[in-house]
Scaffold this active site. Structure first.
Site, PDB file in Angstrom:
ATOM      1  N   ARG A 205       0.829  -1.151  -0.080  1.00 54.16           N
ATOM      2  CA  ARG A 205       0.056  -0.110   0.039  1.00 54.16           C
ATOM      3  C   ARG A 205       0.841   1.467  -0.107  1.00 54.16           C
ATOM      4  O   ARG A 205       0.565   2.305  -0.400  1.00 54.16           O
ATOM      5  CB  ARG A 205      -1.130  -0.131   1.080  1.00 54.16           C
ATOM      6  CG  ARG A 205      -2.045   1.201   1.288  1.00 54.16           C
ATOM      7  CD  ARG A 205      -3.145   1.205   1.945  1.00 54.16           C
ATOM      8  NE  ARG A 205      -3.157   0.245   3.011  1.00 54.16           N
ATOM      9  CZ  ARG A 205      -2.651   0.466   4.158  1.00 54.16           C
ATOM     10  NH1 ARG A 205      -2.078   1.845   4.483  1.00 54.16           N
ATOM     11  NH2 ARG A 205      -2.925  -0.576   5.274  1.00 54.16           N
TER      12      ARG A 205
ATOM     13  N   TYR B 147     -15.456  16.362 -18.554  1.00 51.53           N
ATOM     14  CA  TYR B 147     -15.852  15.134 -18.267  1.00 51.53           C
ATOM     15  C   TYR B 147     -16.491  15.063 -16.992  1.00 51.53           C
ATOM     16  O   TYR B 147     -16.525  15.494 -15.794  1.00 51.53           O
ATOM     17  CB  TYR B 147     -14.445  14.157 -17.855  1.00 51.53           C
ATOM     18  CG  TYR B 147     -14.882  12.893 -17.272  1.00 51.53           C
ATOM     19  CD1 TYR B 147     -14.940  11.739 -18.135  1.00 51.53           C
ATOM     20  CD2 TYR B 147     -14.644  12.458 -15.941  1.00 51.53           C
ATOM     21  CE1 TYR B 147     -15.165  10.616 -17.633  1.00 51.53           C
ATOM     22  CE2 TYR B 147     -14.760  11.387 -15.590  1.00 51.53           C
ATOM     23  CZ  TYR B 147     -15.147  10.244 -16.636  1.00 51.53           C
ATOM     24  OH  TYR B 147     -15.399   8.780 -16.078  1.00 51.53           O
TER      25      TYR B 147
ATOM     26  N   ASP C 174      -6.646  17.875 -16.618  1.00 54.05           N
ATOM     27  CA  ASP C 174      -7.069  16.387 -17.112  1.00 54.05           C
ATOM     28  C   ASP C 174      -6.588  16.354 -18.510  1.00 54.05           C
ATOM     29  O   ASP C 174      -7.141  16.746 -19.301  1.00 54.05           O
ATOM     30  CB  ASP C 174      -8.768  16.393 -17.116  1.00 54.05           C
ATOM     31  CG  ASP C 174      -9.073  15.049 -17.120  1.00 54.05           C
ATOM     32  OD1 ASP C 174      -8.285  14.167 -17.844  1.00 54.05           O
ATOM     33  OD2 ASP C 174     -10.190  14.560 -17.047  1.00 54.05           O
TER      34      ASP C 174
HETATM   35  C1  LIG Z   1     -12.234   8.080 -17.759  1.00 48.30           C
HETATM   36  C2  LIG Z   1     -12.042   9.656 -17.587  1.00 48.30           C
HETATM   37  C3  LIG Z   1     -11.790  10.044 -16.299  1.00 48.30           C
HETATM   38  C4  LIG Z   1     -12.082   9.003 -15.086  1.00 48.30           C
HETATM   39  O1  LIG Z   1     -11.230   8.121 -15.089  1.00 48.30           O
HETATM   40  P1  LIG Z   1     -11.293   6.473 -14.565  1.00 48.30           P
HETATM   41  O2  LIG Z   1     -10.214   5.832 -15.032  1.00 48.30           O
HETATM   42  O3  LIG Z   1     -12.602   5.786 -15.222  1.00 48.30           O
HETATM   43  O4  LIG Z   1     -11.840   6.461 -13.040  1.00 48.30           O
HETATM   44  C5  LIG Z   1     -11.724  11.350 -15.962  1.00 48.30           C
HETATM   45  N1  LIG Z   1     -11.306  12.048 -16.816  1.00 48.30           N
HETATM   46  C6  LIG Z   1     -11.749  11.989 -18.362  1.00 48.30           C
HETATM   47  C7  LIG Z   1     -11.366  12.937 -19.531  1.00 48.30           C
HETATM   48  C8  LIG Z   1     -11.758  10.560 -18.536  1.00 48.30           C
HETATM   49  O5  LIG Z   1     -11.905  10.140 -19.927  1.00 48.30           O
END
Ligand SMILES: *Cc1c(COP(=O)(O)O)cnc(C)c1O
Length: 382
Positions: free
Chosen positions: A50, A102, A174
């Site tokens: 962990r 998202y 992101d």
């Molecule tokens: C899929 C996605 C997420 C979330 O990620 P997970 O791995 O599904 O938890 C966040 N931002 C974007 C742009 C995504 O496509």
């Protein structure tokens, strides 16, 4: 990353061969616990998985090099990473994010802001001045994505960083749709890069993982790492090993998907059954000039079509597709499609005639004829 190209780094997985076995690929080290020596010391400083597992650490080291970051941390999913990052929002602080983004991360921002006594402002991502206008002295986190999912509006990342730093806030990006292959986010001034590694980084729709990278190793970063270790949202060794394997082909997968998406975008621009193609790689896209500056090696495999008709027509087109699989997620080698308004539900602000495509690496002619036949049969013009 300095001395070696991204392609070489990925292809070789930054792997240093074991001198005993000579193995040319990284080993999967599954141990969850590590033995102390005669003096009671931990030989490699590893105690329990962990807090750190050799394979997970190897994946993190590779991702840090890929992003040109000082530090990288992997989580059990993208949203586990986002929760650790957004969870640092404190009472009285202010978070800013796009109105369309998202939707899972936006739901998370609303929930955390509400529970932590912080305020959230969602700005119009299609208006270039809206982000700066949303900033306040108490703004601590600005969370953006560019292109914005699923309209693929472009936000100027370097300009955002300057404005955000002007009020002493941190910029999170992101970059799930724009890995370092095309966008050097940390060089553009982003403080923390978030990626759902479930998407392009792994690229085969068989690993759920999240990644944060940074050069801003400050108190907020320390708190994010502490959150992961306390809540246990770590990645498993098997997933980390698969992720390393996926990363080896990241640059060629990303470029192939981008080339396919651009060809599809060009083909359907001006099509009788398509009102508009949303893709930043098209010269006609309002964000194209900025996109060219900050997406230097492909505009991604993500594009949306606004079809000429209502939500029912868009749903019918989506159902008629045969090569594109109707499924959530993106960034895999196989092409996927979704009618986003249906998926997001009644509170969605996504246009009803929008169909989102995650273009894979198949033969592009097969993808174009699939969309052609789906449009034709939905419009009854067989
Ligand atoms: C899929 C996605 C997420 C979330 O990620 P997970 O791995 O599904 O938890 C966040 N931002 C974007 C742009 C995504 O496509």
């Amino acid at each position: 990353m300095t001395d070696i190209s991204l392609e070489t780094l990925c292809a070789q997985a930054d792997h240093h061969r074991d001198p005993v076995s000579g193995d040319v690929v990284p080993a999967l080290r599954a141990a969850t616990t590590f033995a102390r020596d005669e003096d009671g010391e931990l030989p490699a400083g590893l105690r329990y998985s962990r807090y750190g597992n050799p394979t997970v650490l190897q994946a993190e080291a590779l991702l840090a090099r890929v992003d040109g970051a000082r530090e990288a941390r992997l989580f059990g999913s993208g949203l586990a990473a986002a929760a650790a990052a957004i969870g640092t929002l404190r009472k009285g602080e202010h978070i800013v994010a796009p109105r369309i983004m998202y939707h899972g991360a936006q739901d998370l921002i609303r929930k955390v802001a509400d529970e932590h006594g912080a305020e959230a402002t969602f700005f119009d991502q299609s208006d270039p001045g809206a982000l700066a206008a949303a900033l306040r002295p108490e703004t601590s986190i600005v969370w953006i994505e560019s292109p914005v999912n699923p309209t693929w509006d472009i936000i100027d990342i370097a300009a955002a960083a300057e404005a955000v730093h002007g009020v002493g806030a941190r910029l999170f990006l992101d970059a799930t749709v724009t890995p370092a292959v095309t966008t050097r986010a940390l060089d553009l001034g982003v403080d923390i890069v978030f990626q759902s590694a479930s998407k392009y980084l792994n690229g085969h729709s068989d690993v759920l993982a999240g990644c944060l990278t940074t050069n801003t190793v400050d108190d907020r970063w320390a708190e994010i790492v502490r959150h992961r270790n306390l809540t246990g949202g770590v990645l498993g060794a098997m997933e980390a090993w698969l992720l390393i394997r996926g990363l080896r082909t990241l640059p060629i997968r990303y470029r192939a998907a981008s080339a396919n998406a651009l060809a599809i975008a060009r083909h359907f621009e001006g099509h009788a059954l398509v009102e508009k193609v949303l893709y930043p790689g098209l010269e006609s896209h309002p964000g194209h000039a900025i996109a060219r500056k900050q997406m230097t090696d492909g505009f991604s495999g993500m594009l949306s079509l606004l079809v000429n008709g209502n939500a029912d027509f868009a749903r019918a087109v989506t159902r008629n597709l045969k090569v594109f699989l109707g499924a959530a997620s993106l960034g895999g080698v196989e092409s996927l499609v979704e009618h986003r308004a249906s998926v997001e539900g009644p509170n969605s602000v996504v246009p009803g005639n929008l169909i989102r495509f995650s273009v894979g690496i198949e033969k592009v002619d097969d993808l174009i004829s699939d969309i052609e036949q789906a449009l034709r049969s939905a419009s009854g013009k067989e």
